[in-house]
Design a protein around this motif. Structure first.
Motif, PDB file in Angstrom:
ATOM      1  N   ALA A   1       8.909   6.014   1.918  1.00  0.00           N
ATOM      2  CA  ALA A   1      10.227   4.747   3.046  1.00  0.00           C
ATOM      3  C   ALA A   1       9.405   3.637   2.782  1.00  0.00           C
ATOM      4  CB  ALA A   1      10.127   5.629   4.371  1.00  0.00           C
ATOM      5  N   SER A   2       9.875   2.455   2.580  1.00  0.00           N
ATOM      6  CA  SER A   2       9.064   1.265   2.821  1.00  0.00           C
ATOM      7  C   SER A   2       8.982   0.849   3.741  1.00  0.00           C
ATOM      8  CB  SER A   2       9.547  -0.023   1.502  1.00  0.00           C
ATOM      9  OG  SER A   2       9.180  -1.228   1.902  1.00  0.00           O
TER      10      SER A   2
ATOM     11  N   VAL B   1       4.390   1.732   2.105  1.00  0.00           N
ATOM     12  CA  VAL B   1       4.506   2.725   1.752  1.00  0.00           C
ATOM     13  C   VAL B   1       4.863   3.981   2.545  1.00  0.00           C
ATOM     14  CG1 VAL B   1       6.344   3.927  -0.528  1.00  0.00           C
ATOM     15  CG2 VAL B   1       5.981   0.879  -0.318  1.00  0.00           C
ATOM     16  N   GLN B   2       5.754   4.791   3.039  1.00  0.00           N
ATOM     17  CA  GLN B   2       4.993   6.181   3.465  1.00  0.00           C
ATOM     18  C   GLN B   2       5.650   6.775   2.186  1.00  0.00           C
ATOM     19  OE1 GLN B   2       6.412   7.476   7.240  1.00  0.00           O
ATOM     20  NE2 GLN B   2       4.844   8.735   7.350  1.00  0.00           N
TER      21      GLN B   2
ATOM     22  N   ARG C   1      -1.043   2.323  10.605  1.00  0.00           N
ATOM     23  CA  ARG C   1      -0.340   3.898  10.826  1.00  0.00           C
ATOM     24  C   ARG C   1       0.928   4.263  11.247  1.00  0.00           C
ATOM     25  NH1 ARG C   1      -4.365   7.493  12.216  1.00  0.00           N
ATOM     26  NH2 ARG C   1      -5.867   6.382  13.381  1.00  0.00           N
ATOM     27  N   HIS C   2       1.615   4.871  10.090  1.00  0.00           N
ATOM     28  CA  HIS C   2       2.925   4.990  10.489  1.00  0.00           C
ATOM     29  C   HIS C   2       2.978   6.025  11.323  1.00  0.00           C
ATOM     30  CE1 HIS C   2       4.308   3.854   6.005  1.00  0.00           C
ATOM     31  NE2 HIS C   2       2.933   4.099   6.403  1.00  0.00           N
ATOM     32  N   ARG C   3       3.777   5.528  11.829  1.00  0.00           N
ATOM     33  CA  ARG C   3       3.661   6.712  13.321  1.00  0.00           C
ATOM     34  C   ARG C   3       3.869   8.178  13.322  1.00  0.00           C
ATOM     35  NH1 ARG C   3       3.003   3.299  17.176  1.00  0.00           N
ATOM     36  NH2 ARG C   3       3.532   1.074  17.193  1.00  0.00           N
TER      37      ARG C   3
ATOM     38  N   SER D   1       1.209  -1.184  -0.058  1.00  0.00           N
ATOM     39  CA  SER D   1       0.145  -0.390   0.565  1.00  0.00           C
ATOM     40  C   SER D   1       1.059   1.146   0.138  1.00  0.00           C
ATOM     41  CB  SER D   1      -0.937  -0.061   1.231  1.00  0.00           C
ATOM     42  OG  SER D   1      -0.547   0.011   3.115  1.00  0.00           O
ATOM     43  N   LYS D   2       0.695   2.978  -0.206  1.00  0.00           N
ATOM     44  CA  LYS D   2       1.250   3.731   0.185  1.00  0.00           C
ATOM     45  C   LYS D   2       0.431   4.807   0.761  1.00  0.00           C
ATOM     46  CE  LYS D   2       3.470   2.732  -4.622  1.00  0.00           C
ATOM     47  NZ  LYS D   2       3.816   3.492  -5.607  1.00  0.00           N
TER      48      LYS D   2
END
Length: 436
Positions: free
Chosen positions: A189-190, A212-213, A178-180, A121-122
């Protein structure tokens, strides 16, 4: 009673895909030779056969037949106790028929598949992945979902945490990623993670995923700003180098045209009016140079080209649609919810699947517009991911539409209808309030 019949043994245990048998004994206690028709009754009848199906017994005699059960290995045959009976029907005296009974114990077997989609996911902050559990066994499957990442860079939540999947059915769970922290700029960033599906059918299954963020400020935004700055500098150079001197020159010419005629008329004026420029001069004064400049217009010139608009921001939104259609040219249509008023949806990512191996065509479009994505079902089965750097805009009131044209349907998966194509789509993007 002139007919006596019995079954031995009365309880049979049989595994799915196997067979079991029992012996049927018939005693003729009458005074004539009797023929007997043998028939298996109950839910187990489709799996049974009697060998032979007809007996002829002399008075006071006995005969036996063999009843065989062959159980298919299928989720349609549940693991349970299934009662059965054998009807022994005399030909000459049908009123003396007898029906001995027995019990069939069908064993259980486990067969399940799990899948995570999309695999990658992105997102700028939050992404969602679906977990599909397909129970191909003949008993209910109880599973627990959990997710974790080794680096602790993600907040992961699987829901529901517990699932019960009936035999021959599929169920879906969802993992929220959820990216922190926010990533303002730089390279995407993967961040890998794992989803654990633990069931009562054997060892846990591990599914690898990746999120991927994306940075909030993409690299092309800085390039666009650099282009805009260069255009601003060019425009400033044109203004100070060409346009402003031309305006000043036009203002000076206008002043000259108005001052000179007044000076020539001064000597003939009555009362000895002072010449222009003398102290206490006459009523005709030179117009102010600034006023002249204010009435001038800039020289025509081409406006700088507008820069490409920046990628929109907003709240992440996602969803899923399923569509099916009958084989032989049937058509199916599924549409998502309409975009809310005063809102714009920017589509960035789409994942498609046609897991049955059908042939036909799948179209994705915005309602009322031509399709922006058309695929042949024969070219893919598992998840097919598509990503757009420049998002696709869905305005307020618009809908994402999926159209399916079915030419030939592949083998129907459990829970799906035969002779029907099936496709699914999940999507994600950004929901943004409309600019006023």
């Amino acid at each position: 009673m002139t007919t006596v019949a019995s079954i031995d043994p009365t309880i049979l245990a049989v595994p799915p895909g196997g067979e079991a048998s029992c012996e049927l004994t018939v005693d003729n206690q009458g005074d004539i030779v009797e023929g007997y028709r043998l028939e298996v009754l109950g839910d187990a009848a489709p799996w049974a056969s009697v060998e032979p199906a007809m007996l002829s017994v002399y008075p006071g005699g006995r005969a036996t037949a063999r009843v065989v059960f062959r159980i298919p290995r299928s989720s349609a045959v549940p693991a349970a106790e299934v009662p059965f009976a054998v009807r022994v029907l005399p030909v000459e005296h049908p009123e003396t028929a007898t029906v001995p009974e027995g019990m069939l114990r069908v064993g259980a077997y486990a067969d399940a598949t799990v899948e995570l989609f999309p695999h990658t996911s992105k997102a700028r902050r939050v992404a969602r992945h679906d977990v599909a559990i397909d129970n191909k066994g003949n008993s209910a499957l109880r599973v627990e979902l959990s997710a974790a990442d080794q680096d602790g860079a993600l907040g992961l939540k699987a829901r529901p945490a517990h699932l019960v999947v009936p035999p021959g059915r599929a169920a879906f769970g969802q993992v929220t990623v959820r990216h922190r922290g926010l990533r303002w700029r730089g390279q995407p960033a993967s961040r890998p993670f794992q989803v654990t599906v633990a069931g009562d059918d054997g060892p846990p299954r591990i599914l690898d995923g990746n999120s991927v963020q994306q940075p909030l400020l993409s690299r092309w935004i800085f390039k666009a700003l650099a282009v805009l700055l260069a255009l601003a500098l060019v425009a400033a150079g044109l203004w100070f180098g060409l346009l402003k001197p031309a305006i000043r020159s036009g203002a000076d010419a206008e002043i000259k045209d108005k001052v000179v005629p007044n000076a020539l008329a001064a000597p003939g004026a009555k009362g000895g009016a002072n010449p222009p420029g003398a102290a206490g001069g006459g009523a005709s004064q030179a117009p102010d140079a600034n006023a002249a400049g204010a009435s001038a217009t800039a020289a025509p010139g081409g406006a700088p080209a507008a820069a490409q608009p920046a990628r929109p921001g907003g709240e992440l939104s996602s969803g899923r649609l399923d569509v099916d259609a009958a084989a032989g040219g049937g058509k199916g249509r599924a549409a998502g919810d309409a975009v809310a008023a005063n809102t714009t949806f920017w589509l960035t990512d789409v994942s498609l699947g046609a897991p049955q191996g059908d042939t036909g065509q799948l179209d994705i479009s915005v309602a009322g517009k031509p399709a922006f994505l058309t695929l042949s079902l024969a070219t893919f089965r598992g998840p097919q991911d598509f990503h757009w750097v420049t998002p696709i805009q869905v305005p307020a009131g618009g809908q994402l539409v999926m159209n399916l044209t079915c030419t030939t349907a592949g083998p129907a998966l459990p829970g799906r209808q035969a002779n029907r194509c099936w496709g699914w789509r999940s999507w994600s993007g950004l929901m943004q309030p409309a600019r006023t």
